[in-house]
Design an enzyme around this catalytic site. Structure first.
Site, PDB file in Angstrom:
ATOM      1  N   PHE A 168       0.870  -1.181   0.000  1.00 14.25           N
ATOM      2  CA  PHE A 168       0.000   0.000   0.000  1.00 14.25           C
ATOM      3  C   PHE A 168       0.899   1.221   0.000  1.00 14.25           C
ATOM      4  CE2 PHE A 168      -1.615   3.748   2.013  1.00 14.25           C
ATOM      5  CZ  PHE A 168      -2.937   3.860   1.637  1.00 14.25           C
ATOM      6  N   GLU A 169       0.676   2.110  -0.941  1.00 11.88           N
ATOM      7  CA  GLU A 169       1.368   3.405  -0.934  1.00 11.88           C
ATOM      8  C   GLU A 169       0.481   4.402  -1.640  1.00 11.88           C
ATOM      9  OE1 GLU A 169       4.893   2.634  -3.292  1.00 11.88           O
ATOM     10  OE2 GLU A 169       6.185   2.558  -1.543  1.00 11.88           O
ATOM     11  N   ILE A 170       0.382   5.599  -1.083  1.00 14.62           N
ATOM     12  CA  ILE A 170      -0.088   6.736  -1.865  1.00 14.62           C
ATOM     13  C   ILE A 170       1.073   7.708  -1.829  1.00 14.62           C
ATOM     14  CG2 ILE A 170      -1.817   8.573  -2.113  1.00 14.62           C
ATOM     15  CD1 ILE A 170      -3.739   6.850  -0.459  1.00 14.62           C
ATOM     16  N   HIS A 173      12.119   2.002  -0.697  1.00 17.50           N
ATOM     17  CA  HIS A 173      11.280   3.209  -0.662  1.00 17.50           C
ATOM     18  C   HIS A 173      11.322   3.874   0.709  1.00 17.50           C
ATOM     19  CE1 HIS A 173       8.307   2.081  -4.162  1.00 17.50           C
ATOM     20  NE2 HIS A 173       9.562   2.142  -4.553  1.00 17.50           N
TER      21      HIS A 173
END
Ligand SMILES: Nc1nc2c(ncn2[C@@H]2O[C@H](COP(=O)(O)OP(=O)(O)OP(=O)(O)O)[C@@H](O)[C@H]2O)c(=O)[nH]1
Ligand SMILES: *[C@@H]1O[C@H](CO)[C@@H](O)[C@H](O)[C@H]1NC(C)=O
Ligand SMILES: *[C@@H]1O[C@H](CO)[C@@H](O)[C@H](O)[C@H]1NC(C)=O
Ligand SMILES: [Mg+2]
Length: 434
Positions: free
Chosen positions: A320-322, A357
């Site tokens: 999950f990443e925004i 990241h």
């Protein structure tokens, strides 16, 4: 004769009037009478013809199919698009804000230059279908953001048909080039092969997989510069088989954009050290070579317990990443990725995109550009983020079991994130520590 021609003139005038009224009605309900053919007609294309896709403002099948085409009972079509003053449409973040409880129809107001993005194989189709359905039901049916699908093999018709039918926004399908999915020439194939055999013997998860390594390297350094992704500024990563447990009442992309956030997460944890034994050495070398890229108010305290000497293995879980694509495309991030890539750990070890990241965000972004979305409830096997606080869970109609919330358990790094940022943990966290 004279009376007759006056009558004709009258008929002609009436005819004009009727036509004018008809034209006016059809124009004002244009989006409805256009039906779903126009937006769907543009969907499912492989090309980069993006025309009006960014900040897409067409109503979709959910809108058209849900109601009759009776313009009288139909609420006005909300203004949606890029050139709308955000001040006219304040984000309703809490139940006390006006409009918070209205989850019907297409949400009015501005859209961000953003897309969902999924890396998947054709065989993932039914698992990604489940994920899409939940993202649409809980959020995107009211926002209609686009969805980009990426694959190292061409997507087949079933994959395209199923995903396009489920997405309310436009869908785009991209084929990843070999230069972004394969061994770079500086990698010693024999050495890489020995590592895989050794990791297989030691039963390290995905330790013997070549494709998993290409995937991790792609997600670390290349997804954000695929041609299709160049059309956007923000992304929301979605994997197959994930779940969303609560309604999302506001636009997280807008939250990111308007608050200057560049990276966000819902789950954090410790990485298996066997997969990254020399990652921190590589990061340390990068920091020495590029002090100009290190943020002053960084989150080193999240990554290290001894001021940067060693890595504590904490990372944000990147399935999950925004986040901001512009940040990933920045010189700072590219220098970082290229430096790590040259050291070979994507193949000589099994570096994951999550620590890659996370370390980048923690070192190169100021603390206040990273965000924890407590109100986005999420599951990716085997961990759950279920929002702390019963009132919040009922307000958001959550269907997760709070006992499964991972945030405050021993193997999560989220407590540390709160401490490093001087945040107060949500009420009730003590009841969820084991
Ligand atoms: N096109 C393509 N996509 C892949 C490949 N391997 C993984 N993916 C995708 O990359 C993402 C991450 O892969 P996963 O297999 O879910 O890896 P993971 O999340 O670490 O492990 P799981 O616990 O098995 O989910 C998912 O969106 C996969 O669909 C591949 O070889 N080709
Ligand atoms: C709506 O779409 C259907 C199927 O695509 C089509 O048959 C119908 O004529 C359309 N209606 C209008 C008003 O365009
Ligand atoms: C969206 O962002 C991309 C990438 O920066 C840019 O090329 C494009 O023009 C933007 N679109 C809009 C409508 O602003
Ligand atoms: Mg996964």
């Amino acid at each position: 004769m004279a009376a007759g021609s006056a009558r004709y003139v009258r008929y002609i005038l009436i005819a004009f009037f009727v036509l004018a009224v008809f034209y006016f009605i059809s124009d004002s309900s244009n989006a409805i009478s256009q039906n779903i053919t126009i937006p769907h007609g543009n969907k499912g294309t492989d090309d980069h013809a993006h025309k009006d896709a960014v900040l897409n403002n067409q109503p979709n099948s959910h809108d058209a199919a849900g109601d009759t085409h009776n313009t009288k009972n139909k609420p006005a079509i909300p203004k949606v698009g890029a050139n709308i003053d955000p001040a006219e449409y304040p984000l309703a973040m809490t139940p006390n804000d006006p409009g918070f409880h209205d989850l019907s129809g297409i949400k009015g107001g501005p859209r961000v230059n953003a897309t969902f993005v999924t890396l998947a194989r054709n065989s993932d189709v039914w698992e990604i279908a489940k994920s899409i359905r939940q993202v649409e039901d809980r959020f995107n049916r009211r926002y209609n953001y686009d969805w980009v699908f990426l694959n190292d093999q061409p997507f087949d018709d079933t994959f395209k048909k199923v995903t396009t039918s489920l997405c309310s926004g436009k869908t785009h399908y991209g084929l990843i080039g070999e230069e972004h999915w394969g061994f770079p020439d500086f990698i010693d194939q024999e050495k890489a092969k020995k590592v895989r055999e050794d990791m297989k013997e030691r039963k390290i998860i995905y330790g013997d997989s070549v494709s998993y390594r290409h995937m991790c390297r792609f997600e670390s350094g290349f997804f954000f510069r695929q041609p299709l992704m160049m059309n956007y500024e923000y992304y929301w990563r979605v994997e197959p088989s994930v779940e969303l447990f609560c309604d999302i009442h506001y636009d997280p992309f807008r939250f990111m954009h308007e608050n200057g956030k560049k990276y966000s997460f819902v789950l954090s944890l410790y990485e298996y050290i066997e997969t990254i034994p020399t990652l921190w050495d590589s990061v340390t070398k990068f920091m020495k070579n590029h002090p100009e890229h290190i943020a002053e108010d960084n989150s080193m305290g999240f990554l290290s317990d001894d001021g940067g000497k060693t890595y504590n293995k904490c990372h944000f879980w990147s399935n999950f990443e925004i986040g901001s694509l512009s940040w990933l495309r920045s010189k700072a991030y590219i220098d970082y990725f290229e430096s790590l890539d040259r050291d070979g750990g994507f193949f000589y070890e099994r570096w994951g995109d999550a620590p890659v990241h996370s370390i980048a965000a923690a070192l190169m972004l100021p603390k206040d550009q990273i965000h924890f979305f407590n109100d986005i409830a999420y599951y990716h096997v085997p961990f759950t983020h279920c929002p702390t606080g019963e009132k919040l869970r009922t307000d958001l109609k959550c269907h997760c079991d709070p006992k499964n919330n991972f945030d405050w358990k021993g193997y999560s790094c989220t407590s540390r994130y709160f401490e490093v940022n001087g945040l107060e943990k949500p009420e009730g966290w003590q009841d969820q520590t084991d």
